[in-house]
Scaffold this motif. Structure first.
Motif, PDB file in Angstrom:
ATOM      1  N   GLN A  14       0.789  -1.233   0.000  1.00 13.55           N
ATOM      2  CA  GLN A  14       0.000   0.000   0.000  1.00 13.55           C
ATOM      3  C   GLN A  14       0.822   1.285   0.000  1.00 13.55           C
ATOM      4  OE1 GLN A  14      -3.153  -0.329  -0.552  1.00 13.55           O
ATOM      5  NE2 GLN A  14      -3.126  -2.544  -0.287  1.00 13.55           N
ATOM      6  N   VAL A  15       2.133   1.178   0.181  1.00 15.99           N
ATOM      7  CA  VAL A  15       2.975   2.377   0.154  1.00 15.99           C
ATOM      8  C   VAL A  15       4.021   2.242  -0.948  1.00 15.99           C
ATOM      9  CG1 VAL A  15       4.539   3.872   1.457  1.00 15.99           C
ATOM     10  CG2 VAL A  15       2.585   2.799   2.609  1.00 15.99           C
ATOM     11  N   THR A  16       4.929   1.289  -0.810  1.00 10.00           N
ATOM     12  CA  THR A  16       5.989   1.116  -1.801  1.00 10.00           C
ATOM     13  C   THR A  16       5.420   0.854  -3.190  1.00 10.00           C
ATOM     14  OG1 THR A  16       7.348   0.151  -0.043  1.00 10.00           O
ATOM     15  CG2 THR A  16       8.119  -0.126  -2.305  1.00 10.00           C
ATOM     16  N   GLU A  17       4.467  -0.067  -3.272  1.00 10.77           N
ATOM     17  CA  GLU A  17       3.828  -0.403  -4.551  1.00 10.77           C
ATOM     18  C   GLU A  17       2.413   0.166  -4.615  1.00 10.77           C
ATOM     19  OE1 GLU A  17       3.902  -4.644  -4.784  1.00 10.77           O
ATOM     20  OE2 GLU A  17       6.073  -4.761  -5.091  1.00 10.77           O
ATOM     21  N   GLY A  18       2.178   1.257  -3.906  1.00  8.47           N
ATOM     22  CA  GLY A  18       0.827   1.768  -3.758  1.00  8.47           C
ATOM     23  C   GLY A  18       0.128   2.095  -5.062  1.00  8.47           C
ATOM     24  N   ALA A  19       0.813   2.771  -5.972  1.00 12.48           N
ATOM     25  CA  ALA A  19       0.178   3.166  -7.230  1.00 12.48           C
ATOM     26  C   ALA A  19      -0.167   1.941  -8.073  1.00 12.48           C
ATOM     27  CB  ALA A  19       1.101   4.103  -8.006  1.00 12.48           C
TER      28      ALA A  19
END
Length: 528
Positions: free
Chosen positions: A201-206
């Motif tokens: 949800q943050v590092t790979e969020g997009a």
């Protein structure tokens, strides 16, 4: 043939295929007949509004899916019969699952993708998986309180998995307290939970937001030509996702699992390595943490007093996994002999009946076996077996399916390669004509495949004429829509229909699903 626009009516071929599928659909079993068992109160509002500055925005709409509630599998030619049937499972309301001498288990279902599960404790509530958005969790808890007249505070929260649909609504549980989280609140999560949640949800969020946007049809209109169901539930909510850092980790070396010499008699089951026997506000639980595939942090649990086993579920983009099957096999071994009720973060519970006393064991066995079953892509198989072209809607469909099946998609081809491909095939116009022939023969996957390089190359100035590009986009959108109508899995249908929309409207696509979670990002970097 005139190129049709989207949305499209199903072709005669699609209608015939789906009607044949309906004729061969097995009879609905007890799971469908019991979808409303234990209902205490249905939703008392038509929608859940956003808490943000634009309160007119809708986070969840209960009325959107009325069209599927009474639909027969053979009455909607634009929906595969299995998707219609699956849609009948997902009912909304407050349900009592099981009651005992000291505790009761409730579920609030159909307020989000996952279920909000509530266990009544000695002085408060233990909440399992507080949904995906602040707004839906707030609405679900309020409906529970209104229906049961229970005003006890939330004393503990259990995250059973690291997907946002299991934790994103946690702060909404304290809306009636002015958003003040009690200092003594206990938050339990499996080992690896925070690291995996941050990764997704943050590092790979997009990227995660884009895949979920497609898989759960967050930009589709709920209708026979759009969003119907998403396998695990209706869809995901699109409100404000929040986060509270776990206070207690279950799994790993510290704290260690309950030892054999410390195993309490109240569990009623045989000691097994890796199990944790704990008590939360008078509620006795056995926790089983383990690593899965789509969400490495996962936690199943058992309530001995109520003889209920509760599963975390496969996750938002969960895929077949031997590791998860092994985990579920351990669940089966540990709890099947004594469990009398089975519940999950998704769908309705199961209970034994007069005809089948061993139903919970069979349910657990099915969950284990399904964990290694690769879903069938059906009419879209040929399309999904190729890597496609970068930055195209059909590439995103392929990425979704690769995640759901645990397959290696391969590297996407680039637009310059697409342009070269068109040159070797006699130009874009001839390619579109070939796609039209595939369409005319009802080979919609081939039509999409043939048009992929035209769509990709059109991002290069002057590579494809405007007229040819428009024709290619209209034809590919129509072919994608027909594949969506044929899809027997809700999330594949959603992805195909979203791609049909996006190929007609190239440009920046804004996902409705959140690309990051501020609370979670802060937890990942406590120095800020």
């Amino acid at each position: 043939m005139t190129e049709p626009d989207v949305p499209q009516e199903p072709t005669a071929y699609v209608t015939q295929t789906n009607q044949a599928g309906a004729a061969n659909l097995p009879a609905a079993g007890p799971l469908y007949q019991e979808a409303n068992r234990g209902l205490i109160a249905p939703p008392d509002v038509p929608v859940v509004p956003s808490r943000g500055t634009k309160s007119e925005n809708i986070v969840w709409n209960f009325d959107n899916f009325d069209f599927i509630a009474d639909a027969e599998p053979d009455s909607t030619p634009s929906i595969a019969a299995s998707v219609v049937r699956q849609g009948h499972l997902h009912q909304a309301g407050v349900f009592q699952v099981v009651s005992g001498r000291d505790h009761v288990v409730y579920q609030v279902r159909g307020f989000d993708l996952a279920n909000l599960t509530i266990v009544t404790g000695a002085s408060g509530l233990v909440v399992i998986d507080p949904l995906g958005s602040y707004e839906t969790a707030r609405a679900a808890l309020k409906r529970y309180r209104d229906a049961t007249e229970d005003s006890l505070p939330v004393k503990a929260v259990i995250y059973t998995q690291s997907g946002v649909d299991h934790f994103g609504g946690v702060r909404g549980l304290f809306a009636d307290a002015g958003d003040q989280v009690p200092k003594d609140l206990k938050v339990y999560a499996p080992e690896g939970f925070l690291a995996d949640a941050v990764l997704r949800q943050v590092t790979e969020g997009a990227r995660t937001a884009r895949l979920i946007d497609y898989a759960y049809g967050t930009r589709l209109e709920a209708s026979p030509f759009g969003l119907v169901d998403s396998d695990l539930g209706r869809t995901v909510s699109v409100g404000e996702a929040t986060f509270l850092t776990p206070t207690d980790t279950v799994g790993g070396l510290l704290p260690a699992a309950t030892g054999k010499d410390q195993w309490p008699a109240w569990t009623g089951i045989t000691w097994r390595e890796g199990l944790y026997a704990i008590e939360i506000d008078g509620v006795k639980l056995v926790l089983q943490p383990a690593g899965g595939h789509a969400s490495p942090a996962e936690l199943n649990l058992y309530l001995p007093e109520l003889r209920l086993v509760h599963l975390a579920g496969p996750g938002l983009l969960g895929s077949p996994s031997r590791a998860r099957a092994t985990f579920l096999d351990a669940t089966l071994t540990a709890f099947a002999d004594t469990a009398e009720v089975g519940s999950s973060a998704y769908g309705a519970p199961v209970w034994p009946n007069d005809e089948d006393k061993d139903r919970v064991r069979q349910w657990l066995t099915a969950q284990r076996d399904t964990a290694t079953t690769v879903p069938d892509a059906g009419a879209a198989a040929a399309l999904l077996a190729t890597p496609g072209y970068a930055d195209t809607p059909t590439r995103t469909v392929r990425e979704v399916w690769a995640r759901l099946t645990g397959t290696d998609l391969g590297t996407a081809q680039l637009a310059v390669t697409a342009k070269a491909t068109l040159l070797t095939q006699g130009g874009a116009t001839k390619v579109v004509e070939a796609a039209q022939r595939a369409w005319d023969s009802n080979d919609y996957a081939q039509a999409v495949l043939v048009l992929d390089p035209v769509i990709s190359a059109s991002s290069i100035p002057l590579a494809v004429s405007s007229k040819t590009e428009q024709r290619a986009r209209a034809l590919q959108a129509n072919a994608l829509a027909q594949l969506g109508y044929l899809a027997t899995h809700g999330r594949l249908r959603n992805a195909l229909l979203t791609a049909a929309h996006d190929v007609q409207q190239p440009g920046n696509i804004v996902t409705r699903f959140p690309q990051t979670i501020a609370d979670l990002a802060a937890a990942a970097n406590p120095l800020k």
